[in-house]
Scaffold this active site. Structure first.
Site, PDB file in Angstrom:
ATOM      1  N   HIS A  72       0.778  -1.292  -0.093  1.00 42.54           N
ATOM      2  CA  HIS A  72      -0.013  -0.021   0.040  1.00 42.54           C
ATOM      3  C   HIS A  72       0.763   1.284  -0.038  1.00 42.54           C
ATOM      4  O   HIS A  72       0.322   2.532   0.091  1.00 42.54           O
ATOM      5  CB  HIS A  72      -0.778   0.110   1.374  1.00 42.54           C
ATOM      6  CG  HIS A  72      -1.963  -0.998   1.161  1.00 42.54           C
ATOM      7  ND1 HIS A  72      -3.314  -0.372   0.610  1.00 42.54           N
ATOM      8  CD2 HIS A  72      -2.434  -2.271   1.144  1.00 42.54           C
ATOM      9  CE1 HIS A  72      -4.122  -1.474   0.303  1.00 42.54           C
ATOM     10  NE2 HIS A  72      -3.623  -2.437   1.175  1.00 42.54           N
ATOM     11  N   LYS A 120      -9.672  13.495   3.656  1.00 41.78           N
ATOM     12  CA  LYS A 120      -8.798  12.727   4.036  1.00 41.78           C
ATOM     13  C   LYS A 120      -7.705  12.599   5.186  1.00 41.78           C
ATOM     14  O   LYS A 120      -7.788  13.781   5.724  1.00 41.78           O
ATOM     15  CB  LYS A 120      -7.876  12.666   2.563  1.00 41.78           C
ATOM     16  CG  LYS A 120      -7.079  13.978   2.335  1.00 41.78           C
ATOM     17  CD  LYS A 120      -6.398  13.866   0.941  1.00 41.78           C
ATOM     18  CE  LYS A 120      -7.136  13.904  -0.089  1.00 41.78           C
ATOM     19  NZ  LYS A 120      -7.216  12.747  -0.924  1.00 41.78           N
ATOM     20  N   ARG A 121      -6.978  11.691   5.656  1.00 39.95           N
ATOM     21  CA  ARG A 121      -6.169  11.749   6.622  1.00 39.95           C
ATOM     22  C   ARG A 121      -5.199  12.829   6.610  1.00 39.95           C
ATOM     23  O   ARG A 121      -4.851  13.356   5.202  1.00 39.95           O
ATOM     24  CB  ARG A 121      -5.388  10.697   7.022  1.00 39.95           C
ATOM     25  CG  ARG A 121      -6.137   9.506   7.603  1.00 39.95           C
ATOM     26  CD  ARG A 121      -6.793   9.662   8.806  1.00 39.95           C
ATOM     27  NE  ARG A 121      -5.717   9.955   9.854  1.00 39.95           N
ATOM     28  CZ  ARG A 121      -5.357   9.126  10.821  1.00 39.95           C
ATOM     29  NH1 ARG A 121      -5.861   8.016  10.962  1.00 39.95           N
ATOM     30  NH2 ARG A 121      -4.332   9.044  11.600  1.00 39.95           N
ATOM     31  N   LYS A 165      -0.096  14.322   1.618  1.00 42.64           N
ATOM     32  CA  LYS A 165      -1.580  14.753   0.963  1.00 42.64           C
ATOM     33  C   LYS A 165      -1.609  16.516   0.697  1.00 42.64           C
ATOM     34  O   LYS A 165      -2.455  16.844   0.085  1.00 42.64           O
ATOM     35  CB  LYS A 165      -2.502  14.105   1.718  1.00 42.64           C
ATOM     36  CG  LYS A 165      -2.645  12.723   1.844  1.00 42.64           C
ATOM     37  CD  LYS A 165      -3.671  12.230   2.824  1.00 42.64           C
ATOM     38  CE  LYS A 165      -3.551  10.711   2.852  1.00 42.64           C
ATOM     39  NZ  LYS A 165      -4.485  10.144   1.814  1.00 42.64           N
ATOM     40  N   THR A 167      -8.707   6.642  -2.781  1.00 41.73           N
ATOM     41  CA  THR A 167     -10.217   6.067  -3.201  1.00 41.73           C
ATOM     42  C   THR A 167     -11.077   7.303  -2.864  1.00 41.73           C
ATOM     43  O   THR A 167     -12.218   7.336  -3.454  1.00 41.73           O
ATOM     44  CB  THR A 167     -10.589   5.016  -2.254  1.00 41.73           C
ATOM     45  OG1 THR A 167     -10.350   5.233  -0.871  1.00 41.73           O
ATOM     46  CG2 THR A 167      -9.733   3.646  -2.471  1.00 41.73           C
ATOM     47  N   LYS A 197     -14.840   8.405  -4.982  1.00 42.74           N
ATOM     48  CA  LYS A 197     -15.971   8.641  -4.348  1.00 42.74           C
ATOM     49  C   LYS A 197     -16.489  10.081  -4.812  1.00 42.74           C
ATOM     50  O   LYS A 197     -17.794  10.147  -5.264  1.00 42.74           O
ATOM     51  CB  LYS A 197     -15.801   8.655  -2.915  1.00 42.74           C
ATOM     52  CG  LYS A 197     -15.560   7.387  -2.372  1.00 42.74           C
ATOM     53  CD  LYS A 197     -14.988   7.386  -0.940  1.00 42.74           C
ATOM     54  CE  LYS A 197     -14.190   6.662  -0.253  1.00 42.74           C
ATOM     55  NZ  LYS A 197     -13.727   6.797   0.973  1.00 42.74           N
TER      56      LYS A 197
END
Ligand SMILES: *Cc1c(COP(=O)(O)O)cnc(C)c1O
Length: 823
Positions: A366, A557-558, A563, A665, A669
């Site tokens: 991952h 998101k986290r 990110k 992901t 969505k």
């Protein structure tokens, strides 16, 4: 009777049956009645009535799987981020409408009572939610499958925001009992920990190893039924809770092992107490390793018990019946555990045991982030699992001989491929163990899998060219469109029929309506209504009023530097500054919405949350910007909050540094629900761009190769700081007390992270390009029809990203499973 009358009658009776069942449970299970019941009681009674259908499906499925003695996949995951189950189970059973009607007649609102359900937050983020989407798809596709994981007493912490800062509160998802889970004391397992290994010489001089454990812990399984769409197959998610056993080994106590264990205060019940809240960082803590071994060992023993029921002591069919998918390296200790059982218990020779083991396991990688690749001190494994360390050494010894065959005399390559990392402290590399012990290894998006081959495991790829492969992630369209966006779902069903939740590629039929002005209006009216709903939620949760006509720009998101929520924040500050400098600065009103939890020990991530909240406070109360910008940080981001935010999003922020996000992901969505992506060429964004077309996505920033080149020549963030006056102004702003009155420097850590020590996430290098992409978004939103067309085409072209397709890929490439249709 005409067909429609008959259907009406079936529907009437089914509604009445549900109504009767809910009332019966209100009376007989909850001891209350229609007049006294509050929403919580109504929720519980409704769950109990739904569970009747669920359990009937479960019984039939298990009977069917037992009689057919089918090959099954066992999905081992330390995390399952399930969220709420009521709406999902109702939709998958096809009972949503009837239950809604039944409750209405009882004077109760289904949407309201669904809010009573606590999220099952037994995961951190993407990895755990992926496991949840996968078990939904496995059941939907009638595939025999079991999910195995940990029954954490406390899931991911609840996040509160106090004075702009994240506060962690314990999550107690089972405080008033969980109506979906079934306790199975008849399937308790016992697992061993600590102690020592005795070497014995058996008959004909064969060496036998006996592990004398210092502690034995009980694993109590809880089953959560997983209902497939259509309601035929109901698989289970089996989660293990730890319990103390009476066992106490005086031998070991006297030898010192148990004393150590006591010193470390590892009590049996603490094993499944809490979920480690680190996303993309390894914890390195003893209790974490014990958690991993505890659930892996319980699950393996459970699988073997079931296998033996049909095959006795004949192990020859084991790998034909059982495939185990390791979701990251968290359950990798299952590899030496199966070897131990085969060698020491079943008394197979090494080669036979290894042949079975390596045909059983497959591993999903991952991440490429070095801080997320698990390594355990050899001494820690030796103390907790002494026999397993011996086995790991033996696996490695034999593997090194293989490496010698391919690269004779090359010590460098041996050092690199060894399971053991030599150094001040010997470490066991769980990634290497997983690749060596599995028959298949997959990355989670094309680019990520290519980088796994090229950068992470190139030598393994050379040794076993067939082993490394790709399975691009996916999401279940049942939860992430049908259930969470009922209005859009109805519109889609009107246009193209109602079987798209099972055949998501059919959404492509919407493309032909993308230019149709009437359809555009219908589509955007629903988006607007969803935005009105979210605006109400935002007001209730934060007291902030937002305008549903503004662009809803969402980053959920986290919280992690890779990110790059701080890139988004810098751009917001730049826009704010442009508005202050030029009150006539033209822009579409925009609401920036964030949702993110930071790992409690991740200081900079928490600083970024604080910065977002402080900037929000200032901007939201500044009359000069004339409501052109609003910034909202919604606390406690989780599955149920995602389900409210996603249907209302116009813009989806997917802005990780190229090469760092394995797949994502959340990106899928949002696009599925008609949001346009602003994104880098990273993870699944690349495949999303391929599907929706370059004209329906806003791509910006460095590519993977360009990031690499920048690293080669040396990244110099100060160059951007001095050459771009806007960057400089915004970063310097962080050092003042403008956003933190009376506390100058409270946001300075963010500036420092971007300038000092080289910033591995290259935020400043991508700022200009990001800002330009955002200007294009602003311009594009001005043309309502063109925007509507792009939004429709996003929804229409997301068929590839159903988790059903991911599961079919796993079945074809890796699992080789057959369906087992339940009568
Ligand atoms: C989908 C999802 C994630 C993963 O989001 P990414 O943007 O892919 O990191 C994390 N948390 C929750 C609650 C989700 O539903």
């Amino acid at each position: 009777m005409s067909r429609t009358t008959k259907e009406k009658n079936v529907s009437m009776s089914s509604k009445n049956v549900i109504k009767e069942a809910i009332v019966r449970h209100l009376h007989c299970s909850l001891g209350t009645d229609e007049n006294k019941a509050n929403n919580h009681a109504w929720w519980k009674a409704t769950c109990a009535s739904v569970q009747e259908h669920v359990l009937e499906g479960l019984r039939k499925t298990q009977k069917s799987h037992y009689f057919n003695d089918t090959r099954a996949v066992h999905y081992f995951s330390a995390e399952f981020l399930m969220g709420r189950l009521m709406s999902n189970n109702l939709h998958n059973l096809g009972l949503f409408e009837h239950t809604d009607q039944a409750l209405k007649e009882l004077g109760v609102n289904l949407t309201d009572i669904m809010e009573e359900e606590p999220d099952m937050a037994l995961g951190n983020g993407g990895l755990g939610r992926l496991a949840a989407c996968f078990i939904d798809s496995l059941a939907t596709l009638d595939l025999p499958a079991v999910g195995y994981g940990l029954h954490y007493e406390h899931g991911l912490f609840r996040q509160e925001i106090k004075n702009g800062e994240q506060i962690e509160r314990p999550d107690s998802w089972r405080d008033y009992g969980n109506p979906w889970e079934i306790c199975r004391p008849e399937s308790i397992q016992e697992i061993s920990l600590f102690g020592y290994v005795e070497t014995k010489y058996g008959e004909n001089g064969k060496i036998q190893k006996e592990w004398h454990p210092g502690m034995i812990v009980k694993g109590l399984p809880w089953d959560i039924p997983v209902v497939g769409y259509g309601g035929k197959t109901v698989n289970v998610l089996r989660l293990w809770q730890s319990q103390a056993s009476r066992y106490f080994n005086w031998d070991v106590f006297n030898a010192g092992g148990y004393v150590d264990a006591q010193k470390e205060n590892v009590q049996a019940e603490t094993i499944s107490k809490v979920l480690y809240p680190n996303d993309e960082t390894e914890a390195g803590k003893e209790l974490r390793l014990i958690q991993q071994y505890f659930f892996s060992s319980c699950s393996l023993k459970d699988i073997i018990r079931r296998y033996k029921r049909a095959h006795g002591d004949d192990w020859s069919a084991f790998s034909a019946q059982v495939v185990i998918q390791l979701n990251d390296t968290h359950p990798a200790i299952a590899i030496p555990e199966l070897m131990r059982i085969l060698l020491d218990r079943a008394e197979l020779d090494w080669d036979s045991a290894w042949a079975i083991s390596t045909k059983t396991f497959a591993y999903t990688n991952h991440t490429l982030l070095p801080e997320a690749l698990e390594k355990w001190p050899a001494r820690m494994i030796e103390k907790i699992l002494p026999r397993h360390l011996e086995i790991i050494y033996e696996i490695n010894h034999r593997f090194m001989a293989q490496v010698e065959q391919v690269w004779p005399g090359d010590d460098k390559v041996k050092q690199k491929l060894s399971i053991i990392e030599e150094g001040d402290e010997k470490m066991v590399r769980m990634g290497n163990l997983s690749v060596i012990g599995s028959f298949a290894v997959n990355g989670v998006a094309e680019i990520h899998s290519a980088l796994v081959k090229k950068n992470l495991f190139p030598e393994f790829d050379k040794m076993w060219p067939e082993k490394l492969t790709n399975v691009t992630n996916g999401i279940t369209p049942r939860r992430w469109l049908k259930a969470c966006n009922p209005k859009l779902s109805s519109l889609i069903s009107e246009k193209i029929g109602d079987d798209w939740p099972l055949h998501l590629e059919k959404l492509n039929e919407l493309s032909q309506h993308a230019d149709n002005l009437k359809f555009q209006k219908q589509f955007m009216k629903i988006k607007h209504e969803n935005k009105v709903d979210l605006a109400k939620e935002v007001l209730a949760l934060t007291g902030i009023k937002i305008n549903p006509k503004a662009i809803f720009d969402v980053q959920i998101k986290r919280l992690h530097e890779y990110k790059r929520q701080h890139l988004n924040l810098l751009h917001i500050m730049a826009l704010y500054r442009r508005l202050l400098e030029n009150p006539d600065y033209q822009m579409q009103p925009r609401v920036f919405l964030f949702g993110a939890k930071a790992a409690p020990g991740y200081k900079l991530a928490k600083d970024i949350i604080y910065a977002i909240n402080q900037v929000a406070e200032k901007i939201n109360n500044d009359k000069r910007v004339n409501d052109k910008i609003k910034v909202v940080f919604l606390p406690n981001y989780r599955v149920s909050l995602a389900e409210k935010m996603i249907p209302a999003a116009d813009v989806s922020e997917q802005i990780s540094t190229a090469g760092k996000e394995a797949s994502g992901t959340g990106n899928m969505k949002l696009s599925l629900n008609g949001a346009l992506t602003v994104g880098t060429l990273d993870g699944a964004n690349i495949e999303i761009a391929e599907e929706v077309g370059d004209e329906n996505i806003f791509i910006f920033g460095l590519t993977v190769d360009e990031v690499h080149q920048l690293d080669e020549k040396g990244y110099k963030p100060f160059d951007y700081y001095y050459q771009n006056s806007e960057i400089k102004a915004v970063l310097d702003w962080l050092e003042t007390d403008y956003f933190t009155p009376g506390k100058p420097g409270a946001l300075a850590s963010i500036k420092r992270s971007l300038l000092e020590g080289g910033d591995p996430y290259k935020v400043l290098a991508d700022f200009e390009s990001y800002s330009a992409a955002q200007s294009l978004v602003d311009k594009a939103y001005g043309d309502k029809s063109a925007w509507a067309k792009m939004a429709i085409l996003n929804t229409a072209r997301m068929g590839k990203f159903t988790s059903d397709r991911s599961i079919q890929d796993y079945v074809q490439k890796i699992w080789k499973l057959d369906k087992c249709v339940v009568e």
